[in-house]
Design an enzyme around this catalytic site. Structure first.
Site, short mmCIF file in Angstrom:
data_model
loop_
_atom_site.label_atom_id
_atom_site.label_comp_id
_atom_site.label_asym_id
_atom_site.label_seq_id
_atom_site.Cartn_x
_atom_site.Cartn_y
_atom_site.Cartn_z
N ASP A 354 0.83 -1.21 0.00
CA ASP A 354 0.00 0.00 0.00
C ASP A 354 0.87 1.26 0.00
O ASP A 354 0.53 2.26 -0.63
CB ASP A 354 -0.88 0.06 1.26
CG ASP A 354 -1.70 -1.20 1.49
OD1 ASP A 354 -1.28 -2.27 1.06
OD2 ASP A 354 -2.76 -1.08 2.13
N GLU A 484 -7.27 -10.34 -4.43
CA GLU A 484 -7.06 -11.50 -3.55
C GLU A 484 -8.25 -12.47 -3.56
O GLU A 484 -8.23 -13.46 -2.82
CB GLU A 484 -6.78 -11.03 -2.13
CG GLU A 484 -5.43 -10.34 -2.02
CD GLU A 484 -5.16 -9.77 -0.63
OE1 GLU A 484 -6.13 -9.58 0.13
OE2 GLU A 484 -3.99 -9.51 -0.33
C1 BGC Z 1 -5.83 -5.86 0.24
C2 BGC Z 1 -4.34 -5.74 0.03
C3 BGC Z 1 -3.80 -4.72 1.00
C4 BGC Z 1 -4.21 -5.06 2.43
C5 BGC Z 1 -3.82 -3.96 3.40
C6 BGC Z 1 -6.12 -6.22 1.68
O1 BGC Z 1 -7.50 -6.29 1.91
O2 BGC Z 1 -6.37 -6.85 -0.59
O3 BGC Z 1 -4.08 -5.33 -1.29
O4 BGC Z 1 -2.42 -4.68 0.91
O5 BGC Z 1 -5.61 -5.19 2.50
O6 BGC Z 1 -4.44 -2.76 3.07
#
Ligand code: BGC
Length: 765
Positions: A354, A484
């Site tokens: 992020d 994800e």
């Molecule tokens: C996201 C990731 C992110 C993480 C922390 C997750 O829900 O899919 O891309 O790095 O949250 O923000």
């Protein structure tokens, strides 16, 4: 969605107590100063609450516990620790502890003043015995003095005469909500009194961080009958008895200094705190507050975005900018930006991709150059650990895999589909070096440090791909992309594209270094043991990378086999099953076509020059309707791309979704803490989205539009040592250089030079 908070341009206001939403409010009204922060817990500790008071860099390595151990898992998960609770105040009425229940409370207001970073609350409390009090409190974490928190607390008797006792506490008897067996992570070291101050000191188990909090409590209004200091193992208190009669008030000021071994020698903590407090006491709370308020005024004068004609949008962007500043002040390269900042325990307070993918642009434009450089140095400082991490997984020869989640450079994440497979994070780290370099037009970081990181990352990609005889191309198997809601897929387009780009960019940077600084180039080539064979191999991969594509629809595919899915748009799903991750089993999500967050579109956002608008639009129209935005990082990217495509309504919808994600609790998860890193995405949605800001041919360029709902908006940017301000109205765009120099700009395709005189461009020209 929840709409119980009032909309106001500078404040977040809870009018009337909403006990059912208290944990959400605690997150939203959090305070911080980059060094420490806390949730908006009540001083008296009542309500449905998640207690949280956090210190940057202080964590506990919780042993990895998983059902089925996979080789390569990290040993521990770093946990941000709930630390000393310094705001606590207990009230006793005629020696009986006042326990405040929701039905005791009336005339309640809680206000977060974002302009000043001050939290205040006023309420009337009517006890079971019909005694009535008005309680007012106000507090802040000092911006100028990072170790200092201050609080003012006033009790007025409306229908009461008798003895009132105020107990002002420093409490290290604290727990994490996510502790497995109610275990505590702090061991007591010492507690006591130093002159009129009280202090408590504890250290963390395993990591042995040592933290001491010291407080002064001054009575400003009211006559003290009796004053004591109560010292227990983990809790120390100033205790004051007063005689109170109807109409009278009592007011105290509590100033707390929290010093830790993260910044000082353990042995000196007491002295540091004592000096801190003594230094403040002459000017007291009032001066501390005024310094703090001035510092915040300064911050805002640099980074405010003003929106006229839309209070919801205005409150949204200020809320986001405010929390970003509260989370990261950028003066310490050991620290970074946790997705929840100081507002909750989720994500362990650790660093994710992020930072590079979302937060860097905000800090590049809104803070001193040193701040974004520190964000890059953080990763350079962790390079050896990233190489070790890759070695653990079987990679060699200096290949680096940066952790998905980290506190100190070591991987902390323990789900195989993410730890081992969500490797695109390496790409974001390389991209940030590119982004920083083009924005600052300085290759100092790149040449001295960035090259090391780029080479190590490139080596990883070169080893992670394999040649497919069948496809006659390099493929990447067993991947989780940014989305994800797909795991263990083959050829995630975004990851393949990112890998090939990293290899090309690294080679280009080395080539350019050989021209600009042959000596340093030679040193790097020798130090990194680079050979022409290695470059040949990189070139082969770049030229023969496989990208999944659907010829009949002319679509880049998110991954192999995407078209086998049942493609039903999100709009046709019943709202009652959303967010999906709270309603569907994981396998059902994985089999579905639903996209958690921008994936192919994330790639098109990063590498926008590689795709014309027709291609972008085709992909936006295909992927956007399948996207559920269940990651906070998603709507902002869609807002930027929709802006680029002229889809104004969509862009505005996505803007509100990112800007008010927490204020309105869109994803039903704000009680865990705020989505700090996506807040930088909100800023990008305005500046890069609506404002159309880019770097083109080494110059800043703008291609703005204004959402229908707004009368005007304006923002400021730091760019290569100069500050400029941009205002967009329905009729035109005005741009001004607030410093002395001159800047070459590109405004809607036209090259201009910006000097001392503001420039105006008719918007519909
Ligand atoms: C996201 C990731 C992110 C993480 C922390 C997750 O829900 O899919 O891309 O790095 O949250 O923000």
């Amino acid at each position: 969605m929840k709409n119980y908070l009032e909309q106001h341009p500078w404040k977040v206001i809870e009018n009337g107590y909403h006990p059912e939403h208290n944990k959400i409010t605690e997150s939203i009204f959090s305070l911080g100063n980059g060094y420490m922060g806390h949730r908006a817990n009540f001083e008296e500790g009542f309500g449905d609450t998640m207690q949280g008071s956090y210190l940057a860099g202080i964590y506990y390595p919780d042993k990895t516990k998983v059902g089925w151990w996979k080789n390569g898992y990290p040993e521990y998960f770093a946990k941000v620790l709930n630390a000393v609770n310094w705001i606590g105040i207990d009230l006793f009425i005629n020696d009986e502890r006042l326990t405040i229940k929701p039905d005791h409370i009336s005339d309640f207001t809680r206000i977060l003043d974002m302009g000043k970073s001050i939290l205040s609350r006023k309420m009337t409390v009517t006890t079971d015995k019909e005694e009535v009090f008005i309680i007012e409190s106000e507090r802040f974490c000092s911006w100028n003095r990072k170790e200092i928190g201050a609080l003012k607390y006033k009790v007025s008797a409306v229908n009461f005469s008798g003895k009132l006792t105020i107990k002002s506490n420093l409490d290290f008897d604290v727990y994490n909500q996510d502790s497995n067996y109610d275990e505590q992570f702090w061991e007591s070291r010492d507690s006591g009194q130093k002159e009129d101050f009280i202090y408590v000191q504890s250290y963390t188990k395993k990591t042995l961080f040592e933290v001491q909090a010291m407080a002064s409590t001054m009575v400003k209004v009211g006559t003290v009958l009796n004053k004591q200091i109560a010292i227990k193992d983990k809790v120390v208190s100033h205790v004051f008895d007063f005689n109170l009669t109807d109409g009278q008030s009592i007011e105290i000021e509590k100033i707390v200094s929290i010093a830790s071994s993260f910044n000082h020698n353990k042995e000196t903590l007491l002295k540091v705190n004592q000096n801190n407090l003594e230094d403040i006491l002459a000017g007291g709370y009032a001066q501390l507050k005024s310094e703090h308020v001035n510092a915040w005024a300064d911050k805002w004068s640099q980074s405010d975005i003003v929106i006229n004609g839309d209070v919801a949008a205005q409150q949204g962007i200020r809320f986001n900018i405010f929390h970003l500043h509260q989370t990261y002040s950028g003066d310490d390269a050991r620290l970074n930006i946790g997705p929840k900042g100081f507002t909750g325990e989720k994500y362990g307070g650790s660093t994710y991709w992020d930072t590079e993918a979302y937060c860097l642009p905000f800090f590049l434009s809104n803070a001193d150059a040193e701040v974004s450089r520190n964000l890059l140095m953080y990763r350079h400082n962790h390079l050896d650990k990233a190489i070790e991490n890759a070695e653990k997984l079987g990679f060699k020869d200096g290949a680096a895999l940066y952790p998905m989640v980290t506190m100190n450079g070591e991987e902390c994440h323990n789900e195989w589909e993410i730890t081992f497979e969500e490797i695109h994070r390496n790409g974001a780290i390389a991209y940030a070096i590119f982004d920083y370099t083009r924005y600052t037009d300085s290759d100092e970081y790149l040449n001295n440090y960035g090259i090391d990181v780029l080479v190590a990352i490139s080596r990883f990609w070169a080893q992670r791909v394999n040649w497919s005889k069948d496809k006659e191309a390099y493929v990447m198997l067993g991947i989780t992309g940014p989305n994800e809601y797909e795991n263990n897929v083959n050829n995630n387009w975004y990851t393949n594209y990112m890998a090939a780009w990293c290899l090309r960019y690294t080679k280009e940077c080395l080539d350019s270094l050989s021209e600009t600084n042959p000596q340093l180039h030679e040193k790097k080539v020798a130090g990194l043991k680079l050979s022409s064979d290695e470059f040949d191999q990189w070139k082969k991969i770049i030229d023969h990378m496989y990208y999944p594509y659907d010829m009949s629809n002319q679509l880049i595919l998110q991954q192999d086999g995407f078209m086998d899915k049942e493609l039903i748009p999100v709009a046709e799903l019943d709202e009652s099953i959303q967010p999906l991750h709270q309603h569907w089993s994981w396998d059902r999500i994985l089999r579905s076509c639903y996209i958690k967050q921008a994936d192919v579109l994330q790639g098109m956002y990063f590498f926008e020059d590689d795709f014309d608008n027709h291609t972008l639009e085709r992909h936006f129209r295909f992927y956007e309707p399948l996207t559920v935005h269940e990651s906070s990082l998603s709507p902002c990217i869609h807002a930027i791309l929709a802006s680029k495509l002229g889809m104004k309504e969509k862009a505005y919808e996505m803007y509100l979704r990112t800007a008010r994600l927490d204020l309105d609790d869109y994803n039903n998860d704000t009680e865990d803490g705020l989505h700090i890193t996506s807040m930088a995405g909100t800023w990008m949605a305005i500046v890069k989205g609506f404002g159309g800001m880019r770097i083109e041919n080494k110059a800043l360029s703008f291609n703005p539009f204004i959402p229908e709902q707004w009368e005007s908006y304006s923002f400021k940017l730091s760019f290569r040592g100069q500050r400029i301000s941009v205002k967009v109205t329905k009729e035109n765009m005005e741009i001004e250089n607030l410093d002395q120099g001159s800047l070459h700009l590109n405004i809607r395709g036209k090259e201009v030079v910006l000097n001392g005189e503001p420039l105006k461009f008719a918007y519909n020209e």
